[in-house]
Motif scaffolding. Structure first.
Motif, PDB file in Angstrom:
ATOM      1  N   GLY A 168      -7.408   5.810   2.474  1.00 39.70           N
ATOM      2  CA  GLY A 168      -6.873   7.110   2.858  1.00 39.70           C
ATOM      3  C   GLY A 168      -5.887   7.036   4.003  1.00 39.70           C
ATOM      4  N   GLU A 169      -5.697   5.865   4.586  1.00 44.76           N
ATOM      5  CA  GLU A 169      -4.809   5.678   5.733  1.00 44.76           C
ATOM      6  C   GLU A 169      -3.417   5.237   5.251  1.00 44.76           C
ATOM      7  OE1 GLU A 169      -5.409   3.503   9.989  1.00 44.76           O
ATOM      8  OE2 GLU A 169      -5.791   2.284   8.221  1.00 44.76           O
ATOM      9  N   VAL A 170      -2.376   5.891   5.733  1.00 39.78           N
ATOM     10  CA  VAL A 170      -1.006   5.558   5.338  1.00 39.78           C
ATOM     11  C   VAL A 170      -0.517   4.363   6.151  1.00 39.78           C
ATOM     12  CG1 VAL A 170       1.357   6.392   5.125  1.00 39.78           C
ATOM     13  CG2 VAL A 170      -0.547   7.959   4.758  1.00 39.78           C
ATOM     14  N   THR A 171       0.050   3.377   5.463  1.00 40.24           N
ATOM     15  CA  THR A 171       0.489   2.137   6.108  1.00 40.24           C
ATOM     16  C   THR A 171       1.890   1.773   5.636  1.00 40.24           C
ATOM     17  OG1 THR A 171      -1.805   1.369   6.131  1.00 40.24           O
ATOM     18  CG2 THR A 171      -0.110  -0.275   6.543  1.00 40.24           C
ATOM     19  N   THR A 172       2.687   1.209   6.551  1.00 40.95           N
ATOM     20  CA  THR A 172       4.044   0.763   6.232  1.00 40.95           C
ATOM     21  C   THR A 172       4.167  -0.726   6.521  1.00 40.95           C
ATOM     22  OG1 THR A 172       4.977   2.930   6.769  1.00 40.95           O
ATOM     23  CG2 THR A 172       6.507   1.058   6.693  1.00 40.95           C
ATOM     24  N   HIS A 181      -5.660   2.488  -7.721  1.00 42.58           N
ATOM     25  CA  HIS A 181      -6.027   3.036  -6.419  1.00 42.58           C
ATOM     26  C   HIS A 181      -5.032   2.654  -5.327  1.00 42.58           C
ATOM     27  CE1 HIS A 181      -9.933   4.184  -8.093  1.00 42.58           C
ATOM     28  NE2 HIS A 181      -9.961   2.995  -8.661  1.00 42.58           N
ATOM     29  N   PHE A 182      -3.973   1.917  -5.704  1.00 37.61           N
ATOM     30  CA  PHE A 182      -2.946   1.521  -4.740  1.00 37.61           C
ATOM     31  C   PHE A 182      -1.765   2.469  -4.924  1.00 37.61           C
ATOM     32  CE2 PHE A 182       0.089  -0.775  -2.368  1.00 37.61           C
ATOM     33  CZ  PHE A 182      -0.554  -1.755  -1.627  1.00 37.61           C
ATOM     34  N   ASN A 183      -1.678   3.470  -4.057  1.00 37.98           N
ATOM     35  CA  ASN A 183      -0.664   4.516  -4.196  1.00 37.98           C
ATOM     36  C   ASN A 183       0.500   4.261  -3.241  1.00 37.98           C
ATOM     37  OD1 ASN A 183      -2.360   5.905  -6.054  1.00 37.98           O
ATOM     38  ND2 ASN A 183      -3.471   6.816  -4.339  1.00 37.98           N
ATOM     39  N   LYS A 184       1.674   3.972  -3.794  1.00 40.26           N
ATOM     40  CA  LYS A 184       2.866   3.735  -2.977  1.00 40.26           C
ATOM     41  C   LYS A 184       3.633   5.051  -2.800  1.00 40.26           C
ATOM     42  CE  LYS A 184       4.662   0.306  -5.384  1.00 40.26           C
ATOM     43  NZ  LYS A 184       3.602   0.062  -6.375  1.00 40.26           N
ATOM     44  N   LEU A 185       3.872   5.436  -1.554  1.00 37.83           N
ATOM     45  CA  LEU A 185       4.643   6.629  -1.237  1.00 37.83           C
ATOM     46  C   LEU A 185       6.132   6.320  -1.162  1.00 37.83           C
ATOM     47  CD1 LEU A 185       2.337   8.111   1.552  1.00 37.83           C
ATOM     48  CD2 LEU A 185       2.206   8.439  -0.917  1.00 37.83           C
ATOM     49  N   GLU A 186       6.449   5.068  -0.859  1.00 39.83           N
ATOM     50  CA  GLU A 186       7.850   4.614  -0.827  1.00 39.83           C
ATOM     51  C   GLU A 186       7.871   3.139  -1.160  1.00 39.83           C
ATOM     52  OE1 GLU A 186      11.692   4.313   2.225  1.00 39.83           O
ATOM     53  OE2 GLU A 186       9.901   5.440   2.798  1.00 39.83           O
ATOM     54  N   CYS A 187       8.822   2.735  -2.013  1.00 39.19           N
ATOM     55  CA  CYS A 187       8.865   1.342  -2.451  1.00 39.19           C
ATOM     56  C   CYS A 187      10.267   0.999  -2.931  1.00 39.19           C
ATOM     57  CB  CYS A 187       7.844   1.108  -3.573  1.00 39.19           C
ATOM     58  SG  CYS A 187       7.822  -0.590  -4.188  1.00 39.19           S
ATOM     59  N   PHE A 188      10.668  -0.248  -2.712  1.00 40.23           N
ATOM     60  CA  PHE A 188      11.976  -0.714  -3.167  1.00 40.23           C
ATOM     61  C   PHE A 188      11.908  -1.293  -4.578  1.00 40.23           C
ATOM     62  CE2 PHE A 188       9.774  -4.116  -0.969  1.00 40.23           C
ATOM     63  CZ  PHE A 188       9.906  -5.189  -1.827  1.00 40.23           C
ATOM     64  N   TRP A 228      13.274  -3.811   3.540  1.00 40.68           N
ATOM     65  CA  TRP A 228      12.832  -2.648   2.782  1.00 40.68           C
ATOM     66  C   TRP A 228      11.383  -2.318   3.122  1.00 40.68           C
ATOM     67  CZ3 TRP A 228      15.329  -6.364  -0.714  1.00 40.68           C
ATOM     68  CH2 TRP A 228      16.659  -6.016  -0.996  1.00 40.68           C
ATOM     69  N   PRO A 229      11.075  -1.042   3.291  1.00 45.87           N
ATOM     70  CA  PRO A 229       9.685  -0.661   3.590  1.00 45.87           C
ATOM     71  C   PRO A 229       8.874  -0.432   2.319  1.00 45.87           C
ATOM     72  CG  PRO A 229      11.086   1.263   3.763  1.00 45.87           C
ATOM     73  CD  PRO A 229      11.998   0.106   3.402  1.00 45.87           C
ATOM     74  N   VAL A 230       7.597  -0.695   2.433  1.00 43.93           N
ATOM     75  CA  VAL A 230       6.623  -0.310   1.421  1.00 43.93           C
ATOM     76  C   VAL A 230       5.602   0.572   2.137  1.00 43.93           C
ATOM     77  CG1 VAL A 230       4.890  -1.063  -0.235  1.00 43.93           C
ATOM     78  CG2 VAL A 230       6.932  -2.445   0.142  1.00 43.93           C
ATOM     79  N   VAL A 231       5.570   1.850   1.781  1.00 38.79           N
ATOM     80  CA  VAL A 231       4.638   2.801   2.384  1.00 38.79           C
ATOM     81  C   VAL A 231       3.553   3.088   1.349  1.00 38.79           C
ATOM     82  CG1 VAL A 231       4.377   5.038   3.508  1.00 38.79           C
ATOM     83  CG2 VAL A 231       6.549   3.798   3.696  1.00 38.79           C
ATOM     84  N   PHE A 232       2.317   2.856   1.702  1.00 41.47           N
ATOM     85  CA  PHE A 232       1.248   2.977   0.717  1.00 41.47           C
ATOM     86  C   PHE A 232      -0.010   3.548   1.348  1.00 41.47           C
ATOM     87  CE2 PHE A 232       0.681  -1.153   2.658  1.00 41.47           C
ATOM     88  CZ  PHE A 232      -0.693  -1.268   2.807  1.00 41.47           C
ATOM     89  N   VAL A 233      -0.915   3.986   0.488  1.00 40.66           N
ATOM     90  CA  VAL A 233      -2.238   4.452   0.910  1.00 40.66           C
ATOM     91  C   VAL A 233      -3.230   4.048  -0.176  1.00 40.66           C
ATOM     92  CG1 VAL A 233      -1.840   6.736  -0.110  1.00 40.66           C
ATOM     93  CG2 VAL A 233      -3.629   6.447   1.592  1.00 40.66           C
ATOM     94  N   ILE A 234      -4.379   3.549   0.253  1.00 37.06           N
ATOM     95  CA  ILE A 234      -5.428   3.149  -0.680  1.00 37.06           C
ATOM     96  C   ILE A 234      -6.328   4.352  -0.949  1.00 37.06           C
ATOM     97  CG2 ILE A 234      -7.331   1.570  -1.117  1.00 37.06           C
ATOM     98  CD1 ILE A 234      -4.569   0.258  -0.937  1.00 37.06           C
TER      99      ILE A 234
END
Length: 214
Positions: A113-117, A146-153, A168-174
């Protein structure tokens, strides 16, 4: 003959009253419609939040995120962060070609549930312009959903000049619904060249297959 104008005047007054009454009714209906539209627009935000809560969707806003020094961001007041668990996320990079491609960090521990970049770095070390793109994969496979990417290249095609470097950033939340027995997830990217290089290789194959005429 003298009474004729009076009849016309008497007939015009009821018509004028009816017209005013119709206009008043029309304005009343329009005002009611405008009031209903305003009320619907005002209630739309709480309705949207209620629907997302009922469906278990976590609504995140940039203004609601507090980013710490490890590239993580916690939604303010986000009750869906499961702080009783820590998941190790490992990052892998495969480069199919003469270029540099790697994650800025090899692993990170996150709460569901924690957003990580996390940043990925790429450098074209060739003396020519190239176009490339990346495709992700996950291990174990059961973690994919269950691996939800909010931003991805990933899946985007990028063109880099000779010696050009990109980050490039990868922003995700489990998803907190990740099975309890999954404690480690590996996110792997394969970066490969597309476009002109593929066409050139195809042309070489055709040339090699063509019959030689004397």
């Amino acid at each position: 003959m003298a009474t004729e104008p009076n009849r016309q005047g008497l007939g015009a007054r009821p018509q004028s009253r009816a017209l005013r009454r119709d206009n008043f009714q029309m304005l009343s209906k329009l005002g009611l419609v405008a009031l209903m539209m305003f009320g619907f627009g005002y209630a739309l935000v709480p309705m949207y939040k209620a629907i997302c809560t009922a469906l278990g969707i976590n609504v995140l806003s940039v203004s609601e995120l507090r980013v710490n020094g490890h590239g993580k961001a916690d939604p303010a007041g986000n009750s869906q962060v499961d702080r009783s668990r820590l998941i190790t996320i490992e990052f892998d990079a495969n480069a199919r070609g003469p270029w540099d491609f790697k994650p800025a960090q090899r692993s990170v521990q996150v709460h569901p549930g924690e957003v990580t970049t996390v940043m990925y770095e790429f450098r074209n070390v060739q003396n020519r312009t190239m176009a490339a793109q990346a495709i992700p994969s996950y291990a174990p496979m059961q973690a994919t959903a269950h691996f939800n990417k909010l931003e991805c290249f990933c899946f985007n095609e990028y063109t880099l000049a000779p010696g050009e470097a990109k980050s490039w950033p990868v922003v995700f939340v489990i998803d907190p619904k990740l099975p309890k027995d999954v404690t480690t997830i590996t996110l792997s990217y394969t970066f490969f060249e597309v476009g002109a290089k593929i066409k050139a290789a195809g042309a070489e194959v055709k040339a090699a297959a063509a019959p030689v005429r004397s």
